[in-house]
Each structure stands twice: as structure tokens, then as C-alpha cells.
Scaffold this motif. Sequence first.
Motif, PDB file in Angstrom:
ATOM      1  N   ILE A 118       0.871  -1.163   0.000  1.00 31.16           N
ATOM      2  CA  ILE A 118       0.000   0.000   0.000  1.00 31.16           C
ATOM      3  C   ILE A 118       0.916   1.222   0.000  1.00 31.16           C
ATOM      4  O   ILE A 118       1.603   1.479   0.989  1.00 31.16           O
ATOM      5  CB  ILE A 118      -0.923  -0.009   1.226  1.00 31.16           C
ATOM      6  N   PRO A 119       0.984   1.982  -1.095  1.00 31.82           N
ATOM      7  CA  PRO A 119       1.929   3.086  -1.176  1.00 31.82           C
ATOM      8  C   PRO A 119       1.558   4.239  -0.244  1.00 31.82           C
ATOM      9  O   PRO A 119       0.395   4.567  -0.073  1.00 31.82           O
ATOM     10  CB  PRO A 119       1.853   3.523  -2.634  1.00 31.82           C
ATOM     11  N   ILE A 120       2.578   4.807   0.386  1.00 33.73           N
ATOM     12  CA  ILE A 120       2.402   5.986   1.227  1.00 33.73           C
ATOM     13  C   ILE A 120       2.957   7.203   0.490  1.00 33.73           C
ATOM     14  O   ILE A 120       2.350   8.262   0.485  1.00 33.73           O
ATOM     15  CB  ILE A 120       3.106   5.792   2.582  1.00 33.73           C
ATOM     16  N   TYR A 121       4.112   7.034  -0.140  1.00 32.96           N
ATOM     17  CA  TYR A 121       4.743   8.094  -0.924  1.00 32.96           C
ATOM     18  C   TYR A 121       4.770   7.674  -2.389  1.00 32.96           C
ATOM     19  O   TYR A 121       4.653   6.492  -2.706  1.00 32.96           O
ATOM     20  CB  TYR A 121       6.178   8.336  -0.435  1.00 32.96           C
ATOM     21  N   ASP A 122       4.954   8.650  -3.277  1.00 34.05           N
ATOM     22  CA  ASP A 122       4.983   8.359  -4.709  1.00 34.05           C
ATOM     23  C   ASP A 122       6.032   7.312  -5.073  1.00 34.05           C
ATOM     24  O   ASP A 122       5.786   6.445  -5.897  1.00 34.05           O
ATOM     25  CB  ASP A 122       5.238   9.630  -5.513  1.00 34.05           C
TER      26      ASP A 122
ATOM     27  N   GLN B   8      -4.555   0.255  -3.255  1.00 30.97           N
ATOM     28  CA  GLN B   8      -4.680   1.643  -2.819  1.00 30.97           C
ATOM     29  C   GLN B   8      -5.951   1.905  -2.025  1.00 30.97           C
ATOM     30  O   GLN B   8      -6.090   2.961  -1.438  1.00 30.97           O
ATOM     31  CB  GLN B   8      -4.637   2.586  -4.016  1.00 30.97           C
ATOM     32  N   ASN B   9      -6.877   0.958  -2.036  1.00 33.11           N
ATOM     33  CA  ASN B   9      -8.100   1.158  -1.263  1.00 33.11           C
ATOM     34  C   ASN B   9      -8.593  -0.198  -0.744  1.00 33.11           C
ATOM     35  O   ASN B   9      -8.012  -1.243  -1.060  1.00 33.11           O
ATOM     36  CB  ASN B   9      -9.176   1.865  -2.097  1.00 33.11           C
TER      37      ASN B   9
ATOM     38  N   HIS C  24       7.040   4.861  -3.415  1.00 33.38           N
ATOM     39  CA  HIS C  24       6.593   3.524  -3.025  1.00 33.38           C
ATOM     40  C   HIS C  24       5.801   2.863  -4.152  1.00 33.38           C
ATOM     41  O   HIS C  24       5.871   1.654  -4.334  1.00 33.38           O
ATOM     42  CB  HIS C  24       5.725   3.571  -1.770  1.00 33.38           C
ATOM     43  N   THR C  25       5.045   3.664  -4.883  1.00 30.37           N
ATOM     44  CA  THR C  25       4.243   3.124  -5.980  1.00 30.37           C
ATOM     45  C   THR C  25       5.137   2.413  -6.986  1.00 30.37           C
ATOM     46  O   THR C  25       4.832   1.291  -7.408  1.00 30.37           O
ATOM     47  CB  THR C  25       3.443   4.248  -6.670  1.00 30.37           C
TER      48      THR C  25
END
Length: 88
Positions: free
Chosen positions: A15-19, A38-39, A21-22
Motif C-alpha cells: 500500500i503506497p504511502i509516498y509516490d 490503494q483502497n 513507493h508506488t
Amino acid sequence: MGEILGSHAKPIIGIPIYDEHTNQIEWTKEKKLGLFAQNRMQIVEAVRQMHENYEEYANSVKEFSRNFNGNGVNNTAKIVSEILENKK
């Protein structure tokens, strides 16, 4: 993330927190080391997919962990510590 995939040899649901991480999680997804969410609905779907194909993910992570250098974190911490000590 590398410690989870390498040392612990477990696939992840990222689950990304910062860009940045994606990008890391997308790489993980491409390598069949984990899944991206993401959700809430994506998390549920990722858990379902991983459960249904767990052996495939587990085998990918086992292969990754064979080549993983667990000292990477220690080496980085040592370098940072030395840099900080030299700045004093």
C-alpha cells in the motif's frame, strides 16, 4: 520492503504511502513478489488473488530471497553512521 521479501521470504500486499513507493510496489507486482493496493476493495482483491495463487508468489519470493543480500540495511546504516560521525 527488501527485508520482507528477502530475509522473511514472504510475498507482500503493498500500500503506497509516498509516490516512490508506488514504483517499488509496481516492480514487486511485475516480479510476482506481491500485489499493489490503494483502497479497501483492492486490498480484498489482492488478498483473494494471493490466496488463490499463493504457491506462485511463494516460489517467486523464494527465488528472490536466494539472491537477496540481507546486509544491505547494515551496510547502509554503517555508511550513514560514518558520515554523521565525520560531520561532528
